[in-house]
Enzyme design. Structure first.
Site, PDB file in Angstrom:
ATOM      1  N   LYS A  28      43.093  99.745   4.676  1.00  0.00           N
ATOM      2  CA  LYS A  28      43.172 101.152   5.081  1.00  0.00           C
ATOM      3  C   LYS A  28      43.152 102.063   3.855  1.00  0.00           C
ATOM      4  CE  LYS A  28      45.792 101.669   8.739  1.00  0.00           C
ATOM      5  NZ  LYS A  28      47.138 101.604   9.350  1.00  0.00           N
ATOM      6  N   ARG A  98      51.910 104.881   6.877  1.00  0.00           N
ATOM      7  CA  ARG A  98      51.078 103.886   7.558  1.00  0.00           C
ATOM      8  C   ARG A  98      51.025 102.588   6.758  1.00  0.00           C
ATOM      9  NH1 ARG A  98      45.392 106.918   8.116  1.00  0.00           N
ATOM     10  NH2 ARG A  98      45.182 105.495   9.892  1.00  0.00           N
ATOM     11  N   GLY A 107      48.646  95.656  15.407  1.00  0.00           N
ATOM     12  CA  GLY A 107      49.866  95.625  16.194  1.00  0.00           C
ATOM     13  C   GLY A 107      51.048  94.992  15.484  1.00  0.00           C
ATOM     14  N   MET A 109      52.478  95.885  12.305  1.00  0.00           N
ATOM     15  CA  MET A 109      53.399  96.819  11.666  1.00  0.00           C
ATOM     16  C   MET A 109      53.123  98.203  12.225  1.00  0.00           C
ATOM     17  SD  MET A 109      53.235  95.221   7.851  1.00  0.00           S
ATOM     18  CE  MET A 109      51.479  95.320   7.808  1.00  0.00           C
ATOM     19  N   ARG A 352      36.699 101.057   8.904  1.00  0.00           N
ATOM     20  CA  ARG A 352      36.645  99.648   8.480  1.00  0.00           C
ATOM     21  C   ARG A 352      35.469  99.007   9.196  1.00  0.00           C
ATOM     22  NH1 ARG A 352      42.010  98.222  11.882  1.00  0.00           N
ATOM     23  NH2 ARG A 352      41.252  99.129  13.802  1.00  0.00           N
ATOM     24  N   HIS A 468      39.892  62.549  25.363  1.00  0.00           N
ATOM     25  CA  HIS A 468      38.572  61.933  25.543  1.00  0.00           C
ATOM     26  C   HIS A 468      37.617  62.901  26.234  1.00  0.00           C
ATOM     27  CE1 HIS A 468      35.578  59.492  27.752  1.00  0.00           C
ATOM     28  NE2 HIS A 468      35.553  58.800  26.618  1.00  0.00           N
ATOM     29  N   ARG A 575      22.325  57.021  20.186  1.00  0.00           N
ATOM     30  CA  ARG A 575      23.187  55.904  20.566  1.00  0.00           C
ATOM     31  C   ARG A 575      22.454  55.115  21.641  1.00  0.00           C
ATOM     32  NH1 ARG A 575      26.132  60.651  20.730  1.00  0.00           N
ATOM     33  NH2 ARG A 575      27.856  60.812  19.239  1.00  0.00           N
ATOM     34  N   ARG A 631      20.583  54.011  16.380  1.00  0.00           N
ATOM     35  CA  ARG A 631      21.677  53.100  16.046  1.00  0.00           C
ATOM     36  C   ARG A 631      21.673  51.929  17.009  1.00  0.00           C
ATOM     37  NH1 ARG A 631      27.711  55.090  16.760  1.00  0.00           N
ATOM     38  NH2 ARG A 631      27.191  54.761  18.955  1.00  0.00           N
ATOM     39  N   GLU A 759      30.937  54.242   7.812  1.00  0.00           N
ATOM     40  CA  GLU A 759      32.009  54.702   8.697  1.00  0.00           C
ATOM     41  C   GLU A 759      33.280  53.898   8.523  1.00  0.00           C
ATOM     42  OE1 GLU A 759      30.765  54.309  12.783  1.00  0.00           O
ATOM     43  OE2 GLU A 759      29.514  52.586  12.339  1.00  0.00           O
ATOM     44  N   SER A 778      24.072  57.109   6.760  1.00  0.00           N
ATOM     45  CA  SER A 778      24.486  58.215   7.614  1.00  0.00           C
ATOM     46  C   SER A 778      26.000  58.104   7.758  1.00  0.00           C
ATOM     47  CB  SER A 778      23.801  58.117   8.976  1.00  0.00           C
ATOM     48  OG  SER A 778      24.256  59.157   9.799  1.00  0.00           O
ATOM     49  N   GLY A 780      29.221  58.254   9.328  1.00  0.00           N
ATOM     50  CA  GLY A 780      29.773  58.335  10.687  1.00  0.00           C
ATOM     51  C   GLY A 780      31.210  58.797  10.552  1.00  0.00           C
ATOM     52  N   THR A 781      31.383  60.092  10.457  1.00  0.00           N
ATOM     53  CA  THR A 781      32.705  60.604  10.078  1.00  0.00           C
ATOM     54  C   THR A 781      33.726  60.558  11.205  1.00  0.00           C
ATOM     55  OG1 THR A 781      31.763  62.795  10.395  1.00  0.00           O
ATOM     56  CG2 THR A 781      31.994  62.020   8.127  1.00  0.00           C
ATOM     57  N   ASN A 782      33.292  60.285  12.440  1.00  0.00           N
ATOM     58  CA  ASN A 782      34.304  60.091  13.489  1.00  0.00           C
ATOM     59  C   ASN A 782      35.098  58.824  13.206  1.00  0.00           C
ATOM     60  OD1 ASN A 782      33.189  62.313  14.681  1.00  0.00           O
ATOM     61  ND2 ASN A 782      32.152  61.191  16.308  1.00  0.00           N
ATOM     62  N   ASP A 783      34.379  57.710  13.076  1.00  0.00           N
ATOM     63  CA  ASP A 783      35.062  56.453  12.789  1.00  0.00           C
ATOM     64  C   ASP A 783      35.657  56.463  11.389  1.00  0.00           C
ATOM     65  OD1 ASP A 783      35.224  54.654  14.941  1.00  0.00           O
ATOM     66  OD2 ASP A 783      33.050  54.376  14.902  1.00  0.00           O
ATOM     67  N   CYS A 845      26.491  62.103  10.762  1.00  0.00           N
ATOM     68  CA  CYS A 845      26.224  62.173  12.197  1.00  0.00           C
ATOM     69  C   CYS A 845      27.509  62.226  13.029  1.00  0.00           C
ATOM     70  CB  CYS A 845      25.361  61.007  12.644  1.00  0.00           C
ATOM     71  SG  CYS A 845      26.144  59.406  12.368  1.00  0.00           S
ATOM     72  N   TYR A 865      20.791  65.980   5.122  1.00  0.00           N
ATOM     73  CA  TYR A 865      20.808  66.612   6.446  1.00  0.00           C
ATOM     74  C   TYR A 865      22.167  66.433   7.117  1.00  0.00           C
ATOM     75  CZ  TYR A 865      20.403  61.944   8.496  1.00  0.00           C
ATOM     76  OH  TYR A 865      20.645  60.651   8.867  1.00  0.00           O
TER      77      TYR A 865
HETATM   78  P1  ADP Z   1      47.047 101.250  13.065  1.00  0.00           P
HETATM   79  O1  ADP Z   1      46.845 100.471  11.807  1.00  0.00           O
HETATM   80  O2  ADP Z   1      47.938 100.594  14.039  1.00  0.00           O
HETATM   81  O3  ADP Z   1      45.753 101.751  13.621  1.00  0.00           O
HETATM   82  P2  ADP Z   1      47.381 103.818  11.876  1.00  0.00           P
HETATM   83  O4  ADP Z   1      48.093 103.896  10.578  1.00  0.00           O
HETATM   84  O5  ADP Z   1      45.911 103.855  11.797  1.00  0.00           O
HETATM   85  O6  ADP Z   1      47.889 102.542  12.626  1.00  0.00           O
HETATM   86  O7  ADP Z   1      47.913 105.013  12.752  1.00  0.00           O
HETATM   87  C1  ADP Z   1      48.113 105.034  14.123  1.00  0.00           C
HETATM   88  C2  ADP Z   1      47.559 106.314  14.706  1.00  0.00           C
HETATM   89  O8  ADP Z   1      48.094 107.441  14.055  1.00  0.00           O
HETATM   90  C3  ADP Z   1      46.062 106.384  14.561  1.00  0.00           C
HETATM   91  O9  ADP Z   1      45.518 106.869  15.741  1.00  0.00           O
HETATM   92  C4  ADP Z   1      45.873 107.376  13.462  1.00  0.00           C
HETATM   93  O10 ADP Z   1      44.656 108.033  13.595  1.00  0.00           O
HETATM   94  C5  ADP Z   1      47.071 108.292  13.609  1.00  0.00           C
HETATM   95  N1  ADP Z   1      47.433 108.879  12.315  1.00  0.00           N
HETATM   96  C6  ADP Z   1      47.815 108.207  11.220  1.00  0.00           C
HETATM   97  N2  ADP Z   1      47.997 109.051  10.183  1.00  0.00           N
HETATM   98  C7  ADP Z   1      47.729 110.283  10.638  1.00  0.00           C
HETATM   99  C8  ADP Z   1      47.737 111.564  10.033  1.00  0.00           C
HETATM  100  N3  ADP Z   1      48.023 111.740   8.741  1.00  0.00           N
HETATM  101  N4  ADP Z   1      47.415 112.620  10.806  1.00  0.00           N
HETATM  102  C9  ADP Z   1      47.111 112.443  12.107  1.00  0.00           C
HETATM  103  N5  ADP Z   1      47.086 111.261  12.742  1.00  0.00           N
HETATM  104  C10 ADP Z   1      47.385 110.174  12.013  1.00  0.00           C
HETATM  105 MG    MG Z   2      44.385 102.693  12.794  1.00  0.00          MG
HETATM  106 MG    MG Z   3      31.076  54.709  14.823  1.00  0.00          MG
END
Ligand code: ADP
Ligand code: MG
Ligand code: MG
Length: 887
Positions: A28, A98, A107, A109, A352, A468, A575, A631, A759, A778, A780-783, A845, A865
């Site tokens: 970020k 952030r 989700g 932090m 990103r 199996h 086989r 084989r 193998e 060849s 035979g990495t299973n065996d 194989c 191969y």
């Molecule tokens: P996550 O990594 O969970 O997406 P973010 O740090 O991106 O968390 O932030 C969560 C929400 O808060 C996002 O929708 C982001 O756009 C909003 N947000 C974060 N910083 C600001 C800011 N400086 N002004 C307005 N909205 C913000």
């Molecule tokens: Mg975000």
């Molecule tokens: Mg074999």
């Protein structure tokens, strides 16, 4: 030390960092810096580096001494740019705090918005915005987020107060509450915090800031984060960065908004702007699901949608479209972005590279080459080999209706429908009549192979991902749901009963989804996989860049055709045992086994010879001159005889031999550990006539095709389970004699190779000696995995999952080659083999031939191969290209 920089500034077109500094600034922070320096509107702020996180934990949760001063300096710089002051009563600066690790950890932090608000600064915000309701709404949000994330308050308690408030006011929506309501709620929230935690909610903005910074660093080591890192192999040493950024507000009225977007469609890859937004809302409202977000553009609107951003905020929309182009041209990849509009002014808050489906990944990569944004090599590297799996099996039509009755393990992807049968023989019989069946078993065993082959899909009540059923089904590219504890299989009653009470009788139709583990009633329509369009274009580039060849493991012309369609350049493993199992041959095979002398065995084998010859001809024809490795018989002979008393009796009757004789033979052939028993070339050494017949069939097929159909064929005859050079020496001499005899008989001369599977560890260790008798190896990495670890794959299900879950093993060694152990033997085998014979042909194989990480390893040790199941051929081709391109 001293010179170390802990805080990186970004704002007003200038940034200390850039996109390449993800390790230090987190994803970020690095991209906020990058967007700032390419001139995009990013609210000013600063990033505290991941190194601070690392030092914080190294020094018993203490910050580096210089951090405090650096934060002060950078905060002052932000204040100066924004013309506001943190904690100022009349003109306060508010910030967000952030988290942001090197790899995205969704989700894990939390983010805190509107930090810097207290009973004094809120007045300043009112004075500035002229909007009391907005100010108190922002304030209460802050108290909610901060008390939860920093102070550890239970969210529900405050949510409950909010609900009570709405009830008292007789309203349903947050937006219906007034300034006074929010103001009262702030007081009530704080009181509740005090009552619950015994601590005051901090008024001092500076204390708030350090509290939030501490919470973000602290969250790096919370249980949720630790688990997430483990699942995604993210090292704890990486640490997280903290971003402190001045707030912009999407919730100051109807000329404000907030949204998220992808620069292209992440599910189809289509080149249009895909996004959602909400008017008059703050950050997380879009994902929180309290209000339903709207499409940003008119093209994607459905009936009943509220107006698009394109209509509501047309200027901002155009500006955002422009930024989309700038970002794509700059990053040369599809971006996932967050934006906020405050009083008609657009701000960028995040970008990103966007997560995408396999289909989208391919389309985007191919389109971007056409658009001149990236070259073909980059395009190839943009698609992860493992992702392709999604595309290579028939899949359920996403538009179809489903009635799910149970759920098991998604053991082998794809989808299949058919009538339920409960035995392998029923499956085979039904398939012969052209019926589609699903084979339902408590568990499968090697005796069920013919039924699994005949079935569209396999459902088992017991067994894990390496059972199996799962392993064999994946090898066949066949859909399988394993370990489905939701069903009870009642063999005697010819039915299964689902946990929810639904009864499915033999002959009823069900559908399996091997990618989700779902079991559905009735036939859900599917769509078949094929390599066409953009997928084919990409695979064309893939083939330009890879060094290693890719072959397929295929036993029948049908599998060979599939393999060819997916781009296989030969067969690496055919086989031959299945050729003994077919209904019209098994009698002759059994006759051979029961014969007391070599003459009797020869006579029986003579019956099988023309059928095998036919099989090989079919295979050679399908492969049109490409190399085919065959084989010779590998499994122990008892697998061809019945084991159960009643089956023995029945067979004895049809064969016209006393049941006693048959029972004796079965007892005689019984082995305590068949995997390590009388199998492979040990059969060939003791019953040479079996291999002689097979070699004869192979060579006659080849000679006839060369003579009658003008073919080019170089058969590769492979001797399995060699441990000692002499075994191979004898087998080779026998095979050469037969080959020469056949060629003399037909009056044609063809090239042929005789080689061996490596193998057994002893074969790898003595590969220099074994190479004197082999034209090719060849692996035979299973065996080889079974024998190196000393564990049987069929029994590993009891403990292997535990080993992987608890990190005793990084991966299931039957899925991903154990490079440090088994891999060493492969490497040694290659080196020693080449020492003796520089040009010896080397391949693999085992199932690993289709596993991307293992394919990369095979490239490194210089195999010529890899060979894998037909459905994994494109995956192996792509992985081989990645290896060549140094991915
Ligand atoms: P996550 O990594 O969970 O997406 P973010 O740090 O991106 O968390 O932030 C969560 C929400 O808060 C996002 O929708 C982001 O756009 C909003 N947000 C974060 N910083 C600001 C800011 N400086 N002004 C307005 N909205 C913000
Ligand atoms: Mg975000
Ligand atoms: Mg074999």
């Amino acid at each position: 030390m001293g010179a170390q920089k802990y805080v990186y500034f970004f704002g007003a077109g200038k940034a200390d960092g850039n996109a390449k500094m993800k390790e230090l600034l987190g994803g970020k922070g690095a991209n906020l810096a990058e967007m700032t320096s390419i001139g995009l509107p990013v609210p000013a702020g600063f990033t505290i580096t991941t190194e601070v996180c690392t030092e914080y934990y190294k020094n018993g949760r203490k910050y580096p001494a210089a951090l405090d001063a650096e934060v002060k300096t950078n905060l002052a710089a932000v204040e100066k740019l924004m013309g506001k002051k943190f904690g100022d009563p009349s003109n306060p600066l508010l910030v967000s705090v952030r988290s942001g690790a090197r790899a995205s950890m969704p989700g894990m932090m939390d983010t805190i918005l509107n930090l810097g608000l207290n009973d004094t600064t809120v007045k300043g915000i009112i004075a500035q915005s002229g909007d009391e309701r907005f100010a108190y709404d922002a304030y209460r949000r802050f108290v909610q987020m901060y008390s939860d994330v920093v102070m550890g308050m239970d969210k529900e308690a405050l949510e409950h107060l909010l609900e009570r408030k709405k009830e008292a006011r007789g309203v349903h929506l947050d937006t219906d509450l007034t300034a006074a309501d929010w103001k009262e709620l702030v007081v009530a929230f704080k009181a509740k915090v005090k009552e619950t935690l015994g601590a005051d909610f901090p008024e001092d903005p500076e204390e708030q800031l350090w509290g939030a910074i501490g919470a973000v660093f602290g969250s790096w080591m919370n249980q949720r984060a630790i688990t997430y890192r483990k699942l995604n192999s993210i090292p704890a040493e990486w640490g997280t960065a903290v971003n402190v950024q001045s707030m912009v507000f999407g919730n100051m009225g109807n000329d404000c908004a907030t949204g998220v977007a992808f620069t292209r469609d992440p599910s189809t890859g289509e080149n249009y702007f895909y996004g959602e937004y909400l008017v008059n809302a703050q950050g997380e409202d879009v994902v929180a699901g309290i209000r339903t977000p709207q499409p940003i553009n008119k093209a994607k609107q459905k009936a009943g949608d509220l107006p698009a951003m394109e209509d509501v905020l047309p200027e901002c929309y155009l500006q955002l479209c422009n930024i989309r182009d700038i970002l794509e041209r700059h990053y040369k990849d599809m971006q996932d972005i967050e934006f906020t509009i405050e009083k008609g002014v657009l701000y960028m808050l995040q970008c990103r590279s966007g997560k995408r489906t396999a289909k989208a990944a391919i389309k985007i990569a191919v389109d971007m080459v056409k658009e001149g944004l990236i070259d073909e090599k980059t395009a190839v590297l943009r698609v992860a080999p493992s992702q392709l799996d999604q595309l290579l099996h028939p899949s359920l039509d996403p538009k179809a209706k489903k009635e799910i009755i149970a759920k098991g393990l998604p053991a082998s992807p794809g989808a299949a429908s058919g009538e339920v049968v409960f035995t392998a023989d029923e499956a085979e019989a039904a398939a012969k009549l052209g019926n589609k069946v699903i084979l339902v078993r408590v568990e499968t065993s090697p005796e069920d192979i013919h039924g699994m082959h005949a079935a569209q899909g396999i459902l088992t009540a017991r067994g894990g991902m390496t059972s199996h059923a799962a392993v064999v089904a994946r090898g066949m590219g066949k859909c399988c749901v394993a370990g489905c504890g939701d069903i009870k299989v009642d063999y005697a009653g010819h039915k299964l009963v689902a946990k929810n009470g639904v009864v499915v009788k033999k002959g009823d139709v069900i559908t399996l989804d091997g990618s989700t583990g779902e079991v559905m009633l009735g036939a859900v329509p599917t769509v078949a996989a094929e390599v066409s369009g953009d997928f084919a274009t990409l695979m064309g580039w893939v083939d330009k860049f890879r060094r290693m060849k890719v072959r397929a493991n295929a036993d029948t012309p049908h599998d060979a055709k599939t393999a060819r369609d997916f781009g296989a350049e030969g067969i690496g493993l055919c086989r031959t045992e299945h050729m003994f199992f077919e209904a019209n041959r098994i009698a002759a095979v059994r006759e051979m086994i029961l014969s007391e002398d070599i003459e009797g065995r020869r006579k029986a084998l003579l019956k099988i010879l023309p059928m095998q010859k036919g099989d090989f001809k079919g295979l050679f024809r399908e492969m049109k001159g490409l190399p085919v490795t065959i084989r010779l018989l590998d499994p122990p002979l008892h697998e061809f005889l019945p084991q159960e008393e009643k089956d023995i009796k029945a067979l004895a009757e049809t064969m016209g031999v006393p049941a006693e004789t048959l029972r004796h033979k079965v007892e005689f052939l019984h082995e305590f550990n068949p995997m390590l028993g009388h199998r492979g070339c040990r059969l060939g050494v003791t019953f040479p006539e079996i291999y002689d017949m097979q070699v004869q069939a192979i060579m006659e097929a080849a000679c006839e095709l060369v003579k009658d159909e003008g073919f080019q064929i170089v058969p590769e005859i492979m001797i399995p389970l060699v441990a000692v050079t002499k075994e191979l020496g004898i087998m080779r001499a026998n095979a050469v004699a037969v080959c020469e005899e056949v060629m003399a008989k037909y009056g044609v001369k063809i090239e042929y190779l005789i080689g061996t599977m490596i193998e057994l560890p002893r074969a790898a260790i003595t590969a220099d000696s074994i190479a004197t008798e082999a034209d090719f190896f060849s692996f035979g990495t299973n065996d080889l995995t079974q024998t190196t670890f000393g564990l049987s794959r069929d029994d590993a299900g009891k403990f292997l999952p535990f080993y992987v879950e608890n990190g005793i093993l990084d991966d299931d060694p039957f899925v991903t080659l154990d490079q440090n152990g088994v891999g060493c033997l492969v490497k040694m085998g290659c080196e020693k083999g080449r020492q003796t014979k520089a040009g010896i042909k080397l391949g693999i194989c085992g199932e690993h031939g289709g596993d991307p990480a293992s394919v990369m390893f095979c490239d490194k040790v210089g195999l010529d191969y890899v060979s894998c199941s037909p459905f994994r051929v494109p995956i192996a081709r792509l992985a081989a290209a990645h290896a060549s391109l140094g991915a």
